[in-house]
Design a protein around this motif. Structure first.
Motif, PDB file in Angstrom:
ATOM      1  N   GLU A   1     -12.406 -12.093  27.157  1.00  0.00           N
ATOM      2  CA  GLU A   1     -13.145 -12.915  26.187  1.00  0.00           C
ATOM      3  C   GLU A   1     -14.555 -13.186  26.694  1.00  0.00           C
ATOM      4  OE1 GLU A   1     -12.824 -17.112  23.722  1.00  0.00           O
ATOM      5  OE2 GLU A   1     -11.371 -16.708  25.294  1.00  0.00           O
ATOM      6  N   PHE A   2     -14.667 -13.463  27.985  1.00  0.00           N
ATOM      7  CA  PHE A   2     -15.980 -13.703  28.589  1.00  0.00           C
ATOM      8  C   PHE A   2     -16.869 -12.473  28.424  1.00  0.00           C
ATOM      9  CE2 PHE A   2     -18.906 -13.558  32.203  1.00  0.00           C
ATOM     10  CZ  PHE A   2     -19.528 -14.791  32.071  1.00  0.00           C
ATOM     11  N   ASN A   3     -16.336 -11.305  28.730  1.00  0.00           N
ATOM     12  CA  ASN A   3     -17.107 -10.062  28.597  1.00  0.00           C
ATOM     13  C   ASN A   3     -17.514  -9.809  27.145  1.00  0.00           C
ATOM     14  OD1 ASN A   3     -17.025  -9.518  31.336  1.00  0.00           O
ATOM     15  ND2 ASN A   3     -15.174  -8.273  31.179  1.00  0.00           N
ATOM     16  N   ARG A   4     -16.598 -10.084  26.231  1.00  0.00           N
ATOM     17  CA  ARG A   4     -16.908  -9.917  24.800  1.00  0.00           C
ATOM     18  C   ARG A   4     -18.062 -10.832  24.400  1.00  0.00           C
ATOM     19  NH1 ARG A   4     -16.065 -12.701  20.496  1.00  0.00           N
ATOM     20  NH2 ARG A   4     -14.663 -14.189  21.469  1.00  0.00           N
ATOM     21  N   LEU A   5     -18.030 -12.075  24.890  1.00  0.00           N
ATOM     22  CA  LEU A   5     -19.095 -13.025  24.569  1.00  0.00           C
ATOM     23  C   LEU A   5     -20.432 -12.598  25.168  1.00  0.00           C
ATOM     24  CD1 LEU A   5     -17.132 -16.366  24.988  1.00  0.00           C
ATOM     25  CD2 LEU A   5     -17.993 -15.404  22.846  1.00  0.00           C
ATOM     26  N   VAL A   6     -20.390 -12.043  26.367  1.00  0.00           N
ATOM     27  CA  VAL A   6     -21.623 -11.562  27.004  1.00  0.00           C
ATOM     28  C   VAL A   6     -22.232 -10.438  26.167  1.00  0.00           C
ATOM     29  CG1 VAL A   6     -22.569 -10.343  29.006  1.00  0.00           C
ATOM     30  CG2 VAL A   6     -21.047 -12.299  29.349  1.00  0.00           C
ATOM     31  N   VAL A   7     -21.403  -9.503  25.730  1.00  0.00           N
ATOM     32  CA  VAL A   7     -21.888  -8.388  24.904  1.00  0.00           C
ATOM     33  C   VAL A   7     -22.453  -8.919  23.592  1.00  0.00           C
ATOM     34  CG1 VAL A   7     -21.155  -6.357  23.579  1.00  0.00           C
ATOM     35  CG2 VAL A   7     -20.417  -6.642  25.954  1.00  0.00           C
ATOM     36  N   GLN A   8     -21.760  -9.865  22.996  1.00  0.00           N
ATOM     37  CA  GLN A   8     -22.219 -10.460  21.737  1.00  0.00           C
ATOM     38  C   GLN A   8     -23.578 -11.133  21.938  1.00  0.00           C
ATOM     39  OE1 GLN A   8     -19.664 -13.623  20.292  1.00  0.00           O
ATOM     40  NE2 GLN A   8     -19.338 -12.472  18.398  1.00  0.00           N
ATOM     41  N   GLN A   9     -23.719 -11.847  23.047  1.00  0.00           N
ATOM     42  CA  GLN A   9     -24.970 -12.541  23.305  1.00  0.00           C
ATOM     43  C   GLN A   9     -26.100 -11.543  23.592  1.00  0.00           C
ATOM     44  OE1 GLN A   9     -25.138 -15.439  26.519  1.00  0.00           O
ATOM     45  NE2 GLN A   9     -26.252 -16.767  25.131  1.00  0.00           N
ATOM     46  N   MET A  10     -25.803 -10.445  24.247  1.00  0.00           N
ATOM     47  CA  MET A  10     -26.815  -9.421  24.496  1.00  0.00           C
ATOM     48  C   MET A  10     -27.295  -8.823  23.177  1.00  0.00           C
ATOM     49  SD  MET A  10     -25.281  -7.685  27.952  1.00  0.00           S
ATOM     50  CE  MET A  10     -26.466  -6.368  28.000  1.00  0.00           C
ATOM     51  N   ASP A  11     -26.383  -8.605  22.238  1.00  0.00           N
ATOM     52  CA  ASP A  11     -26.762  -8.114  20.910  1.00  0.00           C
ATOM     53  C   ASP A  11     -27.694  -9.105  20.214  1.00  0.00           C
ATOM     54  OD1 ASP A  11     -25.259  -5.806  21.204  1.00  0.00           O
ATOM     55  OD2 ASP A  11     -23.560  -6.548  20.017  1.00  0.00           O
ATOM     56  N   THR A  12     -27.361 -10.384  20.324  1.00  0.00           N
ATOM     57  CA  THR A  12     -28.198 -11.419  19.724  1.00  0.00           C
ATOM     58  C   THR A  12     -29.578 -11.427  20.370  1.00  0.00           C
ATOM     59  OG1 THR A  12     -26.266 -12.753  19.205  1.00  0.00           O
ATOM     60  CG2 THR A  12     -28.384 -13.893  19.228  1.00  0.00           C
ATOM     61  N   MET A  13     -29.629 -11.275  21.694  1.00  0.00           N
ATOM     62  CA  MET A  13     -30.905 -11.247  22.402  1.00  0.00           C
ATOM     63  C   MET A  13     -31.743 -10.048  21.941  1.00  0.00           C
ATOM     64  SD  MET A  13     -33.039 -12.585  24.428  1.00  0.00           S
ATOM     65  CE  MET A  13     -32.278 -13.769  25.465  1.00  0.00           C
TER      66      MET A  13
ATOM     67  N   GLU B   1     -27.896 -20.023  20.956  1.00  0.00           N
ATOM     68  CA  GLU B   1     -27.545 -21.266  21.640  1.00  0.00           C
ATOM     69  C   GLU B   1     -26.047 -21.547  21.536  1.00  0.00           C
ATOM     70  OE1 GLU B   1     -30.083 -24.266  19.960  1.00  0.00           O
ATOM     71  OE2 GLU B   1     -31.891 -23.302  20.740  1.00  0.00           O
ATOM     72  N   THR B   2     -25.474 -21.316  20.364  1.00  0.00           N
ATOM     73  CA  THR B   2     -24.040 -21.506  20.181  1.00  0.00           C
ATOM     74  C   THR B   2     -23.256 -20.541  21.068  1.00  0.00           C
ATOM     75  OG1 THR B   2     -24.392 -22.228  17.904  1.00  0.00           O
ATOM     76  CG2 THR B   2     -22.171 -21.496  18.469  1.00  0.00           C
ATOM     77  N   GLN B   3     -23.706 -19.293  21.114  1.00  0.00           N
ATOM     78  CA  GLN B   3     -23.044 -18.300  21.960  1.00  0.00           C
ATOM     79  C   GLN B   3     -23.131 -18.700  23.433  1.00  0.00           C
ATOM     80  OE1 GLN B   3     -25.198 -14.810  20.744  1.00  0.00           O
ATOM     81  NE2 GLN B   3     -23.578 -14.165  19.336  1.00  0.00           N
ATOM     82  N   THR B   4     -24.273 -19.224  23.844  1.00  0.00           N
ATOM     83  CA  THR B   4     -24.447 -19.650  25.229  1.00  0.00           C
ATOM     84  C   THR B   4     -23.462 -20.767  25.566  1.00  0.00           C
ATOM     85  OG1 THR B   4     -26.783 -19.023  25.223  1.00  0.00           O
ATOM     86  CG2 THR B   4     -26.091 -20.595  26.908  1.00  0.00           C
ATOM     87  N   ALA B   5     -23.341 -21.733  24.683  1.00  0.00           N
ATOM     88  CA  ALA B   5     -22.406 -22.833  24.909  1.00  0.00           C
ATOM     89  C   ALA B   5     -20.970 -22.307  25.009  1.00  0.00           C
ATOM     90  CB  ALA B   5     -22.525 -23.863  23.790  1.00  0.00           C
ATOM     91  N   GLU B   6     -20.601 -21.385  24.146  1.00  0.00           N
ATOM     92  CA  GLU B   6     -19.260 -20.803  24.174  1.00  0.00           C
ATOM     93  C   GLU B   6     -19.045 -20.005  25.457  1.00  0.00           C
ATOM     94  OE1 GLU B   6     -15.377 -19.800  22.765  1.00  0.00           O
ATOM     95  OE2 GLU B   6     -16.760 -21.440  22.438  1.00  0.00           O
ATOM     96  N   LEU B   7     -20.046 -19.260  25.870  1.00  0.00           N
ATOM     97  CA  LEU B   7     -19.977 -18.477  27.094  1.00  0.00           C
ATOM     98  C   LEU B   7     -19.767 -19.384  28.301  1.00  0.00           C
ATOM     99  CD1 LEU B   7     -20.248 -15.497  27.877  1.00  0.00           C
ATOM    100  CD2 LEU B   7     -22.693 -15.887  28.162  1.00  0.00           C
ATOM    101  N   ILE B   8     -20.496 -20.474  28.364  1.00  0.00           N
ATOM    102  CA  ILE B   8     -20.346 -21.438  29.457  1.00  0.00           C
ATOM    103  C   ILE B   8     -18.956 -22.051  29.435  1.00  0.00           C
ATOM    104  CG2 ILE B   8     -21.145 -23.683  30.306  1.00  0.00           C
ATOM    105  CD1 ILE B   8     -23.993 -22.785  29.373  1.00  0.00           C
TER     106      ILE B   8
END
Length: 84
Positions: A4-16, A67-74
């Motif tokens: 899940e953490f890796n999925r969130l990182v990939v999602q956040q990279m797409d957003t970036m 920002e929401t993705q960052t909070a979820e990632l943390i």
């Protein structure tokens, strides 16, 4: 948990990527706007200003998602550290 953490990182990279692209497009449009104003092409400049405004609104929405993705990632990272 790490999946899940890796999925969130990939999602956040797409957003970036979206953020960076939109920021570069806004900058490009502003340069064009400046040139149009120099050439006294106000009607075209006004159209471009409307497009810049739209992109700024989109950028703001993407920033909120980021920002929401960052909070979820943390949150996921912290919960995985607690479990290990």
């Amino acid at each position: 948990m790490m999946g899940e953490f890796n999925r969130l990182v990939v999602q956040q990279m797409d957003t970036m990527d979206k953020l960076l692209y939109l920021q570069s497009e806004i900058e490009r449009c502003r340069k064009i706007e400046s040139e149009l104003l120099k050439l006294e092409e106000e009607a075209k400049a006004d159209d471009l200003l409307a497009e810049i405004k739209r992109m700024n609104e989109e950028l703001h929405e993407i920033q909120k998602v980021f920002e929401t993705q960052t909070a979820e990632l943390i949150r996921v990272y912290r919960s995985s550290k607690i479990c290990t």
